[in-house]
Enzyme design. Structure first.
Site, PDB file in Angstrom:
ATOM      1  N   THR A  12       0.825  -1.217   0.000  1.00 33.06           N
ATOM      2  CA  THR A  12       0.000   0.000   0.000  1.00 33.06           C
ATOM      3  C   THR A  12       0.858   1.266   0.000  1.00 33.06           C
ATOM      4  O   THR A  12       0.706   2.138  -0.856  1.00 33.06           O
ATOM      5  CB  THR A  12      -0.924  -0.003   1.242  1.00 33.06           C
ATOM      6  OG1 THR A  12      -1.622  -1.234   1.261  1.00 33.06           O
ATOM      7  CG2 THR A  12      -1.904   1.145   1.217  1.00 33.06           C
ATOM      8  N   VAL A  13       1.764   1.375   0.962  1.00 30.00           N
ATOM      9  CA  VAL A  13       2.571   2.594   1.073  1.00 30.00           C
ATOM     10  C   VAL A  13       3.665   2.604  -0.001  1.00 30.00           C
ATOM     11  O   VAL A  13       3.921   3.633  -0.633  1.00 30.00           O
ATOM     12  CB  VAL A  13       3.178   2.735   2.491  1.00 30.00           C
ATOM     13  CG1 VAL A  13       3.956   4.043   2.598  1.00 30.00           C
ATOM     14  CG2 VAL A  13       2.083   2.684   3.556  1.00 30.00           C
ATOM     15  N   LYS A  97       6.623   1.445  12.560  1.00 31.50           N
ATOM     16  CA  LYS A  97       6.577   1.892  13.968  1.00 31.50           C
ATOM     17  C   LYS A  97       7.125   0.860  14.938  1.00 31.50           C
ATOM     18  O   LYS A  97       7.809   1.206  15.907  1.00 31.50           O
ATOM     19  CB  LYS A  97       5.158   2.292  14.368  1.00 31.50           C
ATOM     20  CG  LYS A  97       4.174   1.162  14.257  1.00 31.50           C
ATOM     21  CD  LYS A  97       2.753   1.616  14.110  1.00 31.50           C
ATOM     22  CE  LYS A  97       1.966   0.524  13.443  1.00 31.50           C
ATOM     23  NZ  LYS A  97       1.448   0.833  12.151  1.00 31.50           N
ATOM     24  N   GLU A 121       9.316   9.588   9.765  1.00 34.26           N
ATOM     25  CA  GLU A 121       8.115  10.415   9.961  1.00 34.26           C
ATOM     26  C   GLU A 121       6.830   9.608   9.763  1.00 34.26           C
ATOM     27  O   GLU A 121       5.855   9.764  10.493  1.00 34.26           O
ATOM     28  CB  GLU A 121       8.146  11.591   8.977  1.00 34.26           C
ATOM     29  CG  GLU A 121       7.018  12.570   9.150  1.00 34.26           C
ATOM     30  CD  GLU A 121       7.103  13.327  10.463  1.00 34.26           C
ATOM     31  OE1 GLU A 121       7.993  14.148  10.633  1.00 34.26           O
ATOM     32  OE2 GLU A 121       6.249  13.069  11.328  1.00 34.26           O
ATOM     33  N   ILE A 128       0.724  13.241   9.072  1.00 30.38           N
ATOM     34  CA  ILE A 128       0.914  14.473   9.864  1.00 30.38           C
ATOM     35  C   ILE A 128       2.411  14.609  10.157  1.00 30.38           C
ATOM     36  O   ILE A 128       2.990  13.711  10.760  1.00 30.38           O
ATOM     37  CB  ILE A 128       0.148  14.427  11.207  1.00 30.38           C
ATOM     38  CG1 ILE A 128      -1.295  13.964  10.996  1.00 30.38           C
ATOM     39  CG2 ILE A 128       0.204  15.769  11.892  1.00 30.38           C
ATOM     40  CD1 ILE A 128      -2.057  13.738  12.297  1.00 30.38           C
ATOM     41  N   GLU A 181      -7.465  -4.277  10.099  1.00 22.91           N
ATOM     42  CA  GLU A 181      -6.785  -5.399   9.459  1.00 22.91           C
ATOM     43  C   GLU A 181      -7.487  -6.705   9.830  1.00 22.91           C
ATOM     44  O   GLU A 181      -8.336  -6.728  10.732  1.00 22.91           O
ATOM     45  CB  GLU A 181      -5.336  -5.444   9.935  1.00 22.91           C
ATOM     46  CG  GLU A 181      -4.560  -4.235   9.421  1.00 22.91           C
ATOM     47  CD  GLU A 181      -3.131  -4.233   9.907  1.00 22.91           C
ATOM     48  OE1 GLU A 181      -2.617  -5.316  10.220  1.00 22.91           O
ATOM     49  OE2 GLU A 181      -2.554  -3.138   9.953  1.00 22.91           O
ATOM     50  N   ASP A 192      -0.473  -1.007  19.133  1.00 29.38           N
ATOM     51  CA  ASP A 192      -0.099  -0.140  18.011  1.00 29.38           C
ATOM     52  C   ASP A 192       0.153   1.285  18.527  1.00 29.38           C
ATOM     53  O   ASP A 192       1.174   1.899  18.213  1.00 29.38           O
ATOM     54  CB  ASP A 192      -1.233  -0.154  16.971  1.00 29.38           C
ATOM     55  CG  ASP A 192      -1.014   0.844  15.856  1.00 29.38           C
ATOM     56  OD1 ASP A 192      -0.280   0.504  14.915  1.00 29.38           O
ATOM     57  OD2 ASP A 192      -1.560   1.965  15.931  1.00 29.38           O
ATOM     58  N   LYS A 196       3.627   3.908  18.833  1.00 25.69           N
ATOM     59  CA  LYS A 196       3.662   5.288  18.342  1.00 25.69           C
ATOM     60  C   LYS A 196       4.000   6.270  19.471  1.00 25.69           C
ATOM     61  O   LYS A 196       4.765   7.213  19.263  1.00 25.69           O
ATOM     62  CB  LYS A 196       2.318   5.640  17.710  1.00 25.69           C
ATOM     63  CG  LYS A 196       2.076   4.867  16.404  1.00 25.69           C
ATOM     64  CD  LYS A 196       0.645   5.013  15.931  1.00 25.69           C
ATOM     65  CE  LYS A 196       0.399   4.267  14.632  1.00 25.69           C
ATOM     66  NZ  LYS A 196      -1.024   4.160  14.310  1.00 25.69           N
ATOM     67  N   GLY A 295      -3.184   5.523   5.549  1.00 29.43           N
ATOM     68  CA  GLY A 295      -3.486   5.552   4.115  1.00 29.43           C
ATOM     69  C   GLY A 295      -2.193   5.649   3.329  1.00 29.43           C
ATOM     70  O   GLY A 295      -1.240   6.311   3.765  1.00 29.43           O
TER      71      GLY A 295
HETATM   72  N1  LIG Z   1      -0.892   1.441   5.325  1.00 28.94           N
HETATM   73  C1  LIG Z   1      -0.848   2.506   6.087  1.00 28.94           C
HETATM   74  O1  LIG Z   1      -1.797   3.299   6.130  1.00 28.94           O
HETATM   75  C2  LIG Z   1       0.367   2.792   6.926  1.00 28.94           C
HETATM   76  C3  LIG Z   1       0.424   3.999   7.643  1.00 28.94           C
HETATM   77  C4  LIG Z   1       1.572   4.289   8.386  1.00 28.94           C
HETATM   78  C5  LIG Z   1       2.595   3.375   8.424  1.00 28.94           C
HETATM   79  N2  LIG Z   1       2.508   2.208   7.743  1.00 28.94           N
HETATM   80  C6  LIG Z   1       3.637   1.295   7.810  1.00 28.94           C
HETATM   81  O2  LIG Z   1       4.226   1.164   6.523  1.00 28.94           O
HETATM   82  C7  LIG Z   1       4.756  -0.145   6.375  1.00 28.94           C
HETATM   83  C8  LIG Z   1       4.140  -0.775   5.132  1.00 28.94           C
HETATM   84  O3  LIG Z   1       2.745  -0.842   5.303  1.00 28.94           O
HETATM   85  P1  LIG Z   1       1.761  -1.234   4.107  1.00 28.94           P
HETATM   86  O4  LIG Z   1       0.396  -0.871   4.572  1.00 28.94           O
HETATM   87  O5  LIG Z   1       2.265  -0.690   2.833  1.00 28.94           O
HETATM   88  O6  LIG Z   1       1.913  -2.835   4.135  1.00 28.94           O
HETATM   89  P2  LIG Z   1       1.575  -3.853   2.946  1.00 28.94           P
HETATM   90  O7  LIG Z   1       0.539  -3.292   2.065  1.00 28.94           O
HETATM   91  O8  LIG Z   1       1.351  -5.162   3.611  1.00 28.94           O
HETATM   92  O9  LIG Z   1       2.940  -3.883   2.108  1.00 28.94           O
HETATM   93  C9  LIG Z   1       4.076  -4.586   2.527  1.00 28.94           C
HETATM   94  C10 LIG Z   1       4.806  -5.061   1.274  1.00 28.94           C
HETATM   95  O10 LIG Z   1       6.029  -5.673   1.689  1.00 28.94           O
HETATM   96  C11 LIG Z   1       6.074  -6.991   1.169  1.00 28.94           C
HETATM   97  N3  LIG Z   1       6.740  -7.855   2.146  1.00 28.94           N
HETATM   98  C12 LIG Z   1       6.305  -8.154   3.377  1.00 28.94           C
HETATM   99  N4  LIG Z   1       7.205  -8.955   3.998  1.00 28.94           N
HETATM  100  C13 LIG Z   1       8.194  -9.161   3.117  1.00 28.94           C
HETATM  101  C14 LIG Z   1       9.395  -9.893   3.175  1.00 28.94           C
HETATM  102  N5  LIG Z   1       9.731 -10.603   4.263  1.00 28.94           N
HETATM  103  N6  LIG Z   1      10.206  -9.893   2.102  1.00 28.94           N
HETATM  104  C15 LIG Z   1       9.857  -9.197   0.992  1.00 28.94           C
HETATM  105  N7  LIG Z   1       8.740  -8.485   0.861  1.00 28.94           N
HETATM  106  C16 LIG Z   1       7.915  -8.449   1.941  1.00 28.94           C
HETATM  107  C17 LIG Z   1       4.641  -7.424   0.954  1.00 28.94           C
HETATM  108  O11 LIG Z   1       4.575  -8.422  -0.016  1.00 28.94           O
HETATM  109  P3  LIG Z   1       3.273  -9.348  -0.183  1.00 28.94           P
HETATM  110  O12 LIG Z   1       2.446  -8.672  -1.222  1.00 28.94           O
HETATM  111  O13 LIG Z   1       3.812 -10.647  -0.602  1.00 28.94           O
HETATM  112  O14 LIG Z   1       2.598  -9.426   1.164  1.00 28.94           O
HETATM  113  C18 LIG Z   1       4.002  -6.119   0.513  1.00 28.94           C
HETATM  114  O15 LIG Z   1       4.147  -5.891  -0.873  1.00 28.94           O
HETATM  115  C19 LIG Z   1       4.452  -0.889   7.678  1.00 28.94           C
HETATM  116  O16 LIG Z   1       5.557  -0.787   8.535  1.00 28.94           O
HETATM  117  C20 LIG Z   1       3.267  -0.120   8.238  1.00 28.94           C
HETATM  118  O17 LIG Z   1       3.156  -0.205   9.643  1.00 28.94           O
HETATM  119  C21 LIG Z   1       1.416   1.890   6.990  1.00 28.94           C
END
Ligand SMILES: NC(=O)c1ccc[n+]([C@@H]2O[C@H](COP(=O)([O-])OP(=O)(O)OC[C@H]3O[C@@H](n4cnc5c(N)ncnc54)[C@H](OP(=O)(O)O)[C@@H]3O)[C@@H](O)[C@H]2O)c1
Length: 436
Positions: A12-13, A97, A121, A128, A181, A192, A196, A295
């Protein structure tokens, strides 16, 4: 000179970050690698042809890129990849985090030792720019407290319950709309938010605390009746995380609790996935930061802004991080104050007015016995609230208590738990009327 950027994680990110880099910052930041497991299924046509898609981390870490962006999440293997990137002299930007809350001190020390930057950040309050605002905009003050409503899932559920939904229905809606989730337990229990607040504590109060030492209470005990009573008290209920620091020798007081927050407090003014963070300074008083707490796009803005801060766009130098003067020395716009001090102890012995909801099989003398247990701990009752027409075999009533320490309250509640009139475990919530 463009900075060479490798992206770990194309979820997603990660996808939002890639888009932002390609569409708006290609003149300064060159995306060179996208790393993901089973990478072939991740490839998209809008990423420029020169970008290397790989499922081999060695290929990324040996490429001597300037900045590694970690967006895979979790502790393992993220910790290993970030460590190795920093050891190679690269800078790292992450939104992880759990990684920063648990290992921020060691990773920050590593970045200083090897001359790179570590920025995070996006790990707190999504879009934010609260860490930057605290470090750059409030650095002259002595900050004594940081608090926030920083978990969108909990806020969404509690906002829906305010409208009359049950916890179970609100959680089901949150899942359907993508606010929760598949396993929301870290969100509901407060783990969580604890991660933070540990990062906010390190940044604002310059005290390093372990997130697992922060006591949390789940929002799962909250029922619609609590939100009705809260409204009568001109409050709402939110999951509040906070940390307060006094003398360096004293423990940091930190906790995550569902709490009654006054409608006058900035903490009450968030709904859905919005976050709010407030900081209290000795000189400047209270400052509040509001915005999108999660997001892909909002978080990507935080991540890419960190990249721009590293390459020095903001100060006009445009130099790549490997050649940037001052990198890792603790001076200049890339310097961070967080996670420099030795870890502090954590205490949850805060003091606040409280709300206690009892559910009892009604009989004469209940209030007198409860009042006696509170009096034994020197706790004064402020008010007793009870709605007429409730079933006598399952009667809810609320006591509000004058300001008291959680330790004393816990002692009173342990005594009260021995009484045989309960049909449900009492719900205990601190009340935050303005500043905590
Ligand atoms: N989403 C938000 O709103 C948000 C907000 C703030 C912070 N964050 C933080 O940003 C980070 C990413 O979040 P996200 O929402 O983007 O997560 P996500 O959608 O689950 O994306 C994670 C990506 O990393 C890949 N991945 C996971 N483990 C792996 C590994 N061991 N080796 C290689 N690739 C791997 C996943 O592949 P697969 O497709 O195979 O699973 C996926 O493509 C997290 O630390 C989260 O806490 C997210």
């Amino acid at each position: 000179m463009k900075a060479r950027v490798a992206l770990l994680g194309f979820g997603t990110v990660g996808q939002s970050v890639a888009r932002l880099l390609i569409e708006r910052h290609a003149e300064t930041l060159e995306l060179t690698h996208v790393y993901n497991r089973d990478v072939a299924r991740k490839q998209v046509p809008w990423v420029p042809a020169g970008v290397i898609w790989t499922g081999a981390i060695e290929e990324v870490l040996s490429a001597r890129v300037d900045i590694v962006v970690e967006l895979i999440g979790g502790l393992d293997p993220a910790r290993e990849y970030v460590t190795r990137a920093l050891e190679s002299g690269a800078s790292v930007v992450t939104a992880n985090k759990q990684l920063i809350a648990r290992h921020g001190a060691e990773l920050m020390a590593l970045s200083r030792r090897h001359g790179g930057h570590l920025r995070f950040e996006g790990s707190v309050a999504g879009g934010i720019p609260v860490l930057r605002a605290i470090e750059d905009g409030l650095s002259a003050d002595r900050l004594v407290r940081v608090a926030g409503v920083v978990n969108g899932t909990s806020t969404y559920i509690l906002s829906r319950m305010e409208e009359g939904a049950t916890f179970v229905d609100a959680l089901a809606d949150a899942r359907e709309l993508g606010f929760a989730e598949a396993d929301p337990s870290d969100d509901l229990t407060g783990r969580d938010a604890a991660a933070k607040i540990a990062i906010l504590c390190a940044t604002a109060l310059e005290r390093t605390i372990c997130p697992t030492h922060i006591t949390c209470r789940s929002i799962e005990s909250i029922e619609p009746v609590d939100l009705r009573y809260a409204r009568e008290l001109d409050c709402t209920i939110r999951q509040v995380a906070w940390a307060e620091a006094g003398e360096a020798s004293e423990p940091v007081v930190a906790a995550v609790r569902p709490a009654l927050v006054s409608r006058q407090s900035p903490l009450s003014r968030v709904a859905g996935s919005q976050n709010v963070v407030t900081v209290q300074g000795e000189f400047g008083g209270e400052t509040a930061f509001f915005g999108k707490g999660a997001g892909g796009d909002a978080t990507a803005v935080a991540v890419v802004s960190d990249l721009l801060a590293i390459v020095g766009t903001s100060d006009g130098t445009g130099a790549g991080p490997r050649v940037r003067p001052g990198a890792g020395t603790g001076v200049g716009p890339g310097a961070r104050r967080a996670f420099r001090r030795a870890p502090s102890r954590v205490s949850a012995d805060y003091s606040a007015p409280h709300y206690v909801r009892f559910t009892v099989a009604d009989r004469p003398g209940i209030i007198a016995r409860v009042a006696e247990a509170f009096a034994k701990q020197d706790i004064s009752i402020n008010a007793v609230l009870q709605h007429p027409g409730m079933p006598a075999d399952r009667l809810p009533f609320v006591m509000t208590l004058e300001r008291c320490s959680e330790t004393r309250l816990d002692a009173a509640m342990t005594d009260i738990a021995r009484f045989d009139f309960h049909v449900q475990t009492p719900v205990v919530l601190p009340i935050f009327e303005g500043a905590l």
